[in-house]
Design an enzyme around this catalytic site. Structure first.
Site, PDB file in Angstrom:
ATOM      1  N   ARG A  51      -6.697  10.627  -0.213  1.00 30.93           N
ATOM      2  CA  ARG A  51      -6.395  10.824  -1.580  1.00 30.93           C
ATOM      3  C   ARG A  51      -7.940  10.974  -2.227  1.00 30.93           C
ATOM      4  NH1 ARG A  51      -2.913   6.813  -3.677  1.00 30.93           N
ATOM      5  NH2 ARG A  51      -3.335   5.748  -1.671  1.00 30.93           N
ATOM      6  N   HIS A 109       0.987  -1.219  -0.020  1.00 34.04           N
ATOM      7  CA  HIS A 109      -0.104  -0.051  -0.008  1.00 34.04           C
ATOM      8  C   HIS A 109       0.962   1.216   0.023  1.00 34.04           C
ATOM      9  CE1 HIS A 109      -2.687   2.955   0.941  1.00 34.04           C
ATOM     10  NE2 HIS A 109      -3.970   2.046   0.990  1.00 34.04           N
TER      11      HIS A 109
END
Lengths: 254, 637
Positions: free
Chosen positions: B271, B251
């Site tokens: 994000r 990740h």
């Protein structure tokens, strides 16, 4: 950066046990669970501790640190001085299994006794409509990670084993509040909260709210509103009249 | 020979693992009238699924009505670089909406749209806002919802049978160490209670593996201690096969500081909600890392990227939301080039993008996580983030429709199953995977049972063997040195992290394999102190066997695949190779799990109607010419 910290860790089982002294390395940024893990890896390989995520999300590593109910993974070593001796003990309200691990099955029994979410019958998949502001009240309570620190600290059962049978504790009284505030639930648990789950034992000292690692306002937002609903039900004139009529009706049959 | 007492239980279906996939499988099996056990290493409701933050992908089209299963299917295949099992990706895209809506009928409370439907958020690789979510604690909501559904089924059973556990029982803090077979079929499983150390035997014709991933073989990981590859290893030892084990997802955004929290996840939702990645010069570097296969699909200027959050029809998405493998590699490159943050990551900035109140409302867990663990206030300061081992795309090779492995009676769903995500999983596709294939595994087990003429049996010698292997770590070696399981574990994590991590090369993977040979040898001499009651050293010794076997699969497959694709990046073979696209690496082992083998086999070609969902020009980036001769874009050429 790194120093030798002094620890007292409770070790034992359901029959006997006591505090053991340890001197352990402590590094910058560490939490108490890091220290317990270092003890396991270097000094006490069979030291029992329950933990999972080490990120404050699963609520497994509940214990008492210097007597305060806390998550081991969210208690940073920097809140203590380097000279301080840190005492780690298991949750006091539940029976010890071994060392820092306790038997929390009481909570799972109580969870089973709360009548579940009862969906509306006329809505199919994808047909649920709820406003954000209406779901937010229950969403606050669904942040609960079931660490059971609130159950552990609640004075109704902390030193009163005898109350466990008739009291479900803040976690499950809050679960009732959550379901009662669910916009689409069709069940009424108000009476149960008082009669079956011991809401009346709570005298709103807010100890549960203080220890909640998710900062849920258990007392203000769940328990007090439930108490108000119970009171409304009891003193609502229409309900009162209904009860009287019902009683009279059933009485007349004799 | 130990004298052992073994508590015996008989069930129709035993589900191993109590995360999203396991709970959904158990709900299905019980609803179909089968007596079902859920066996979990942790307490009920603590599974790793609680750590999933961002959301659950399903093309409900609540936020953008253009979304549908075909768009979701295409995104999933692109994310996996077309190596996915396309039938799984198809089923997943088609069934995810119903599975999410079903959770509402169990009591789930997702965040809402203005008109009262389930809200959906943007995420990496998803064309439209698609992730059902609850702030940044979606996994917790799903676990709690299914946990509470199970309680409600138990309440129904109490009404009918006077026993909450008549049809569905949870065995918390109980670890399965061996699967047992009768001939070629599953007949049971051997386990120990973590608290008492006592043994149990499950007599059952059908087992659903839902044990999650393998991340604890790596040093920097977002995974909890449970992720020791138990299901992967149990499957191998039972004769099942694993595929895609070389694909491990790092990740892009894990915490990097302080050291003790290194690896803890920072949700992609940051994000999705507007947060951007910056290097030490303040540059939004992702614009420089849009790979050829995604050219044209992502914004090329900051202005367009920022406009996309408001108007998705006329702007392309920000490259901050490229699939995870791309973002993780980009961060790795920035740090290597000396443009990293003070603690070896990059900056993730949400503070300058959203008002403080909004950040606290949308990302409450992230706010608290940084405040409490790193003294960082994300409403006024950027976060420091870097890649962390997060997910294994590889897992048990299963039939897409029934979740059955090649071993009769053995099923697998969720992270432990392989194929669905190809070489790289999109964020949000894991939670939906759990409920789609959890249900299918439950159904698969039920129909297997219904077709079974007689229940398989368990031989006593298998039980004795399992017991002996379980207590072996208490026997101190008569010669040579006893090994500490914690030390071996730490060495394994360091080796996998450094040598089979985000960027790989032949010599290093070979070194890791040499190290594995050494560790496997030393692991034979692991010895533990104390008693069997809640003894973590003993527990780790048993988990270690699984981690070593699974790590061997990862390393061997990584060595064999001489290309870079998704969660497998070879420094010495940096390009994607169309010849490798349809090749699966299949792992198997001997009965004792002492040795893993890897063999290549071709993947079944995609069904024609599905292939037609893609433009020829896109397929040409991934496929060989011969594979595309049937595509309508080529017809008549």
């Amino acid at each position: 950066m790194s120093y030798k910290g002094n620890f007292k860790v409770w070790r034992g089982d359901d029959t006997s046990g006591g505090l053991e002294d340890f001197v352990v390395e402590v590094n910058e940024g560490e939490v108490v669970l890091d220290i317990i893990h270092r003890l396991q890896a270097t000094q006490a390989p069979d030291l029992a501790v329950r933990w999972n995520c080490k990120a404050g999300k699963c609520g497994s590593c509940s214990a008492e640190i210097n007597g305060m109910p806390r998550l081991l993974c969210m208690t940073r070593m920097s809140v203590f001085t380097e000279q301080e001796t840190i005492t780690v003990t298991p949750l006091r309200t539940f029976p010890v299994v071994r060392d820092l691990v306790t038997d929390v099955s009481y909570n799972y029994q109580k969870a089973r006794e709360v009548p579940s979410f009862t969906p509306p019958e006329n809505l199919g998949l994808g047909e649920y409509r709820m406003k954000q502001r209406d779901v937010e009240r229950s969403q606050e309570f669904r942040k609960c990670i079931e660490c059971f620190l609130c159950q552990n600290t609640c004075h109704v059962i902390r030193d009163h084993e005898e109350n466990k049978e008739s009291f479900s504790g803040p976690r499950f009284l809050m679960r009732i509040a959550e379901l009662e505030m669910h916009p689409l639930d069709t069940e009424d648990r108000t009476r149960d909260a008082q009669d079956e789950h011991g809401l009346g034992y709570c005298n709103i000292t807010k100890c549960c709210t203080e220890v909640c690692p998710e900062h849920i306002k258990i007392t203000d937002n769940a328990l007090i509103p439930m108490k108000e609903r119970v009171a409304d039900r009891k003193y609502d004139p229409i309900v009162w009249l209904g009860n009287q009529l019902f009683r009279r009706g059933s009485h007349n049959k004799h | 020979m130990v004298q052992v007492q073994v508590e015996r239980f008989a069930y129709d279906v035993v589900v191993i693992g109590a995360g999203g996939a396991g709970l959904r499988a158990a709900i299905e099996a019980r609803q179909q009238g089968k007596r079902t056990a859920i066996v979990t290493k942790s307490l009920f409701g603590k599974a790793h699924t609680v750590m999933a933050e961002g959301g659950c992908a399903a093309s409900m089209g609540n936020v953008n009505a253009k979304d549908n299963w075909e768009v979701h299917f295409r995104d999933t295949m692109r994310g996996g670089k077309f190596l996915n099992n396309w039938r799984m990706a198809e089923l997943h895209a088609k069934e995810a909406p119903d599975r999410v809506w079903e959770l509402e009928t169990y009591g789930a409370l997702f965040d809402r749209t203005k008109d009262g439907r389930i809200s959906q958020r943007n995420f990496g690789g998803h064309t439209y806002p698609r992730l059902a979510h609850v702030g940044d604690r979606t996994g917790l909501e799903m676990i709690r919802t299914m946990q509470q559904k199970i309680v409600s089924l138990q309440q129904e059973d109490f009404e009918e049978h006077g026993d909450y556990e008549a049809m569905l029982k949870v065995f918390p803090e109980c670890t399965i160490t061996e699967l047992i077979k009768d001939g070629d079929r599953i007949s049971g499983a051997f386990a120990y209670w973590r608290d008492s150390g006592k043994f149990l035997l499950f007599e059952t014709p059908a087992i659903v593996l839902a044990t999650g991933g393998i991340g604890k073989s790596f040093k920097v990981t977002s995974n909890s201690w449970e992720y020791t590859g138990d299901g992967h290893a149990l499957a191998l030892r039972a004769g099942a096969t694993l595929i895609n084990m070389e694909f491990v997802q790092f990740h892009p955004t894990g915490m990097v500081w302080p050291p003790s929290v290194k690896g803890i996840l920072v949700t992609e939702g940051v994000r999705g909600d507007g947060g951007v990645l910056k290097n030490s010069t303040g540059e939004r570097f992702m614009f420089g890392y849009i790979p050829d296969v995604f050219k044209g699909q992502y914004a090329e200027t900051e202005k367009e990227a920022d406009a996309w959050y408001k108007d998705q029809d006329n702007n392309r998405r920000t490259p901050d939301l490229l699939p995870r493998d791309e973002v993780a590699r980009a961060i790795n490159s920035e740090v290597k080039a000396g443009r990293g943050s003070p603690h070896g990551g990059v900056f993730l900035d949400i503070a300058s993008r959203l008002p403080a109140d909004e950040i606290r409302r949308r990302l409450p867990s992230m706010y608290h996580q940084f405040k409490e663990l790193a003294d960082v206030d994300i409403t006024s300061q950027p976060m420091e983030v870097g890649p962390t081992c997060h997910y294994v795309m590889g897992g048990v090779e299963v039939d897409p429709d029934t979740a059955s492995s090649v071993v009769p009676g053995l099923f697998a769903a969720g992270e432990v199953a392989g194929g669905m995500h190809g070489s790289n999983r999109l964020g949000g596709n894991s939670l939906s995977d759990l409920i789609v294939f959890g249900r299918r595994a439950g159904l698969g087990a039920v129909s297997y049972l219904d077709g079974l003429a007689e229940r398989p049996t368990i031989s006593e010698s298998d039980v004795d063997d399992a017991a002996n292997r379980a207590v072996a770590p208490f026997d101190w070696p008569t010669e040579g040195q006893a090994e500490n399981p914690y030390t071996i574990h730490a060495e394994l994590q360091q080796s996998m992290n450094d040598l089979v991590g985000i960027i790989r090369k032949e010599e290093e993977v070979q070194q890791a394999l040499d190290k594995l040979v050494e560790l496997k040898e030393r692991a034979r001499f692991v010895a533990v102190e104390g008693r069997r009651e809640f003894n973590p050293g003993w527990h780790l010794s048993l988990d270690l066997r699984n981690m070593l076997l699974v790590s061997e699969c990862v390393a061997k497959a990584a060595l064999m695949r001489t290309e870079s694709r998704g969660g497998h990046t070879r420094d010495d073979f940096p390009g994607m190779d169309a010849q490798w696209r349809n090749t699966l690496l299949v792992c198997s082992s001997d009965e004792r799990g002492t040795h893993a083998e890897v063999a290549a086999k071709p993947q079944e070609p995609m069904r024609e109607d599905l292939l037609e969902l893609f433009e020829l020009s896109e397929l040409e980036k991934y496929y060989t010419d011969e594979e595309l001769t049937q595509h309508s874009g080529r017809a008549g050429q």
